[in-house]
Design an enzyme around this catalytic site. Sequence first.
Site, PDB file in Angstrom:
ATOM      1  N   LYS A  87      12.778   2.718  22.485  1.00  0.00           N
ATOM      2  CA  LYS A  87      11.433   2.865  23.047  1.00  0.00           C
ATOM      3  C   LYS A  87      10.707   1.519  23.154  1.00  0.00           C
ATOM      4  CE  LYS A  87       7.326   5.765  22.237  1.00  0.00           C
ATOM      5  NZ  LYS A  87       6.836   6.840  21.347  1.00  0.00           N
ATOM      6  N   GLU A 183       0.027  10.231  22.970  1.00  0.00           N
ATOM      7  CA  GLU A 183       0.376  10.800  21.665  1.00  0.00           C
ATOM      8  C   GLU A 183      -0.861  11.200  20.841  1.00  0.00           C
ATOM      9  OE1 GLU A 183       3.022   7.819  20.081  1.00  0.00           O
ATOM     10  OE2 GLU A 183       4.543   8.287  21.586  1.00  0.00           O
ATOM     11  N   ASP A 205      -1.615   6.872  13.095  1.00  0.00           N
ATOM     12  CA  ASP A 205      -0.207   7.221  13.308  1.00  0.00           C
ATOM     13  C   ASP A 205       0.707   6.154  12.714  1.00  0.00           C
ATOM     14  OD1 ASP A 205       2.358   7.751  14.246  1.00  0.00           O
ATOM     15  OD2 ASP A 205       1.761   8.064  16.330  1.00  0.00           O
TER      16      ASP A 205
HETATM   17  P1  ADP Z   1       8.302   7.601  15.028  1.00  0.00           P
HETATM   18  O1  ADP Z   1       6.988   8.084  15.515  1.00  0.00           O
HETATM   19  O2  ADP Z   1       8.365   6.109  14.863  1.00  0.00           O
HETATM   20  O3  ADP Z   1       9.445   8.137  15.803  1.00  0.00           O
HETATM   21  P2  ADP Z   1       8.164   9.360  12.666  1.00  0.00           P
HETATM   22  O4  ADP Z   1       6.789   9.859  12.861  1.00  0.00           O
HETATM   23  O5  ADP Z   1       9.251  10.343  12.778  1.00  0.00           O
HETATM   24  O6  ADP Z   1       8.501   8.098  13.523  1.00  0.00           O
HETATM   25  O7  ADP Z   1       8.206   8.671  11.221  1.00  0.00           O
HETATM   26  C1  ADP Z   1       9.366   8.204  10.668  1.00  0.00           C
HETATM   27  C2  ADP Z   1       9.030   7.567   9.335  1.00  0.00           C
HETATM   28  O8  ADP Z   1       8.419   8.538   8.490  1.00  0.00           O
HETATM   29  C3  ADP Z   1      10.252   7.046   8.607  1.00  0.00           C
HETATM   30  O9  ADP Z   1       9.981   5.764   8.066  1.00  0.00           O
HETATM   31  C4  ADP Z   1      10.425   8.071   7.499  1.00  0.00           C
HETATM   32  O10 ADP Z   1      11.038   7.532   6.346  1.00  0.00           O
HETATM   33  C5  ADP Z   1       8.990   8.431   7.214  1.00  0.00           C
HETATM   34  N1  ADP Z   1       8.883   9.691   6.483  1.00  0.00           N
HETATM   35  C6  ADP Z   1       9.347  10.909   6.840  1.00  0.00           C
HETATM   36  N2  ADP Z   1       9.111  11.813   5.872  1.00  0.00           N
HETATM   37  C7  ADP Z   1       8.497  11.148   4.872  1.00  0.00           C
HETATM   38  C8  ADP Z   1       8.005  11.520   3.586  1.00  0.00           C
HETATM   39  N3  ADP Z   1       8.133  12.752   3.126  1.00  0.00           N
HETATM   40  N4  ADP Z   1       7.426  10.549   2.830  1.00  0.00           N
HETATM   41  C9  ADP Z   1       7.319   9.295   3.272  1.00  0.00           C
HETATM   42  N5  ADP Z   1       7.761   8.878   4.455  1.00  0.00           N
HETATM   43  C10 ADP Z   1       8.351   9.789   5.257  1.00  0.00           C
HETATM   44 MG    MG Z   2       5.606   9.052  16.610  1.00  0.00          MG
END
Ligand code: ADP
Ligand code: MG
Length: 635
Positions: A87, A183, A205
Amino acid sequence: MALLQISEPGMSPEPHQRRLAVGIDLGTTNSLVAAVRSSLPEVLEDEHRHALLPSVVAYGNDERITVGAEAAARAIADPHNTIVSVKRFMGRGIDDARRHRTAYRFTDAPGMVRIQTRAGDKSPVEVSSEILKVLRRRAEMSLGGELYGAVITVPAYFDDAQRQATKDAARLAGIEVLRLLNEPTAAAIAYGLDNGTEGRVVVFDLGGGTFDVSVLHLSRGVFEVVATGGDSALGGDDFDRRIVEWALRETGLVQAAEPDPIGSALSAGSLSAADLRAMTVEARRAKEALSDSTLTTFSCPLSDSSAVRLPLARERFDAITADLVSRTITVVRRTLRDARIDATDAGSVVLVGGATRMPATRAAVASFFGRPALSNIDPDRVVAIGAAMQANLLAGNRREGDDWLLLDVIPLSLGLETMGGLVEKIVPRNSTIPVARAQEFTTFRDGQTALAIHVVQGERELVSDCRSLARFELRGIPPMSAGAARIRVSFQVDADGLLSVTACEQSSGVKASVAVRPSYGLSDDEIANMLQQSFSSASADRDARALREQQVEADRLYEATRSALDVDADLLTESERAVVESLLARLRETRLGTDTDAIRHAVDALARGTEHFASRRMDRAISKALAGRRIDQID
Ligand code: ADP
Ligand code: MG
């Protein structure tokens, strides 16, 4: 009217006619697809009951393309052919791409960088389309039919090229894009904040590798992005890295005082790339575990068959990542300042992104805003859920009461340049999109056969103070006297903010048009700036406009009188002709100055001084027209 109805109230399709529409969060780290089923939005899972699809695409030896967790597992063994965080490269050139620390080999290509893989050079659009194909298949499997379309989310700061790239990726994946949605707006919709009437929403975010803050303004059910801020190199991954660094120090693999433990362990050979990868995976697990419990064990086998085993308490984790959390708050503070609001002005604060599950981050946000943020919808699913709700509406699957559709607005007015460098606004600022407006224009000179159309955006009166969006020409206008041609110029902005401008000469039907994307090329800062300037220079602008209008009128009358003299000078006596010439000279002279009133007087004087000339010309024209025709032919 701020809102647009998309179909007639009470015309809900029958259940069997429901169109399958989904919301897709195409994330940097993880992607998701969601749909509204039996009136409730839900994230769709794969056959292993996984909702999150890691945004990773691997080009294998056997021409096999794998996507998701399986691909992510290959990243270490085959870094060049395993594309993560694609991305970041969407709609970007090679220089932007190189700014990110990655192992990829890039190829320069017009428009967008290419990534070299064993399957050939891949554009970020192609790579993203592989992720979208998997989500599309998943949706069609679990919904049991062909997709009608999708709402795909993009960061609020995405520019025209990045948005277009996202749409292209969807098209490649065979997905009809109902619209792109910001978003933060999707997150706000998921919380039903669009049902409120007025107020500000702050969206925080924190994803895997990026941090975004957006301030939205809600007015009569329509969201406008007021300010965006963030840090494109801050996310959950940095927290993982901190744990790895901590573990290296704790185990004595590197000196405790070493500022870059990972770098020095790698270069000293005490840590292999595979071990680093394994430790990073374990760090992520430990971090996520600490969101639910206060203690975990960091446990990771190393390639030399030793292992690292260390207890890690949440307190310790919070201490080694405290500066990362405070960086997010600094960004929030700056973004609110850009939006000219205080923490107390935020009507709602919404948490988005998996990394906002970390208790320390939640606590920091709550203490900054003085109250807890909305987080009861899973923060890594909330964007997909909002997108699904919007997709459901756009597909026409409305229920009684869901009469209104939330839409974006045009941030700055759209208009045309008219004579004298003035702007004629056609679509006013804050019009809800989609929108269509038209206005008629005419020619300035006798026999004019072409019209130059200049499309501008901005609030100011003068073209030179606005932003130029596009220029095109309408040719082939039949020759007519000045002011007789009727040229209808229509502006149409579709749901994605794509503007098309069409000019059509009404009698001949000749047409010309151009398509531009007005809002996305501008950052919110630029928009705020342009607005600020239009407010502070409103009265100077009015004066400038009055002067330009008078100058245009002067030129028009001067030209018209000159061409009349060329044809019909014999209708005037010598002395009458001299009077007209002197009036023309006076007009020409005052026209050179900036005294609006003086020009107006000179225009009036010439208009009065040529009245008798005009009426004699009229008589001549009529007698010419009647010559040779019988009286009964005159109607
Ligand atoms: P993106 O928007 O960049 O695609 P996400 O919103 O899916 O990403 O976030 C991914 C991040 O969130 C990763 O760093 C992951 O380790 C973290 N994450 C997911 N679940 C947890 C949790 N329970 N506690 C802390 N961090 C988390
Ligand atoms: Mg995201």
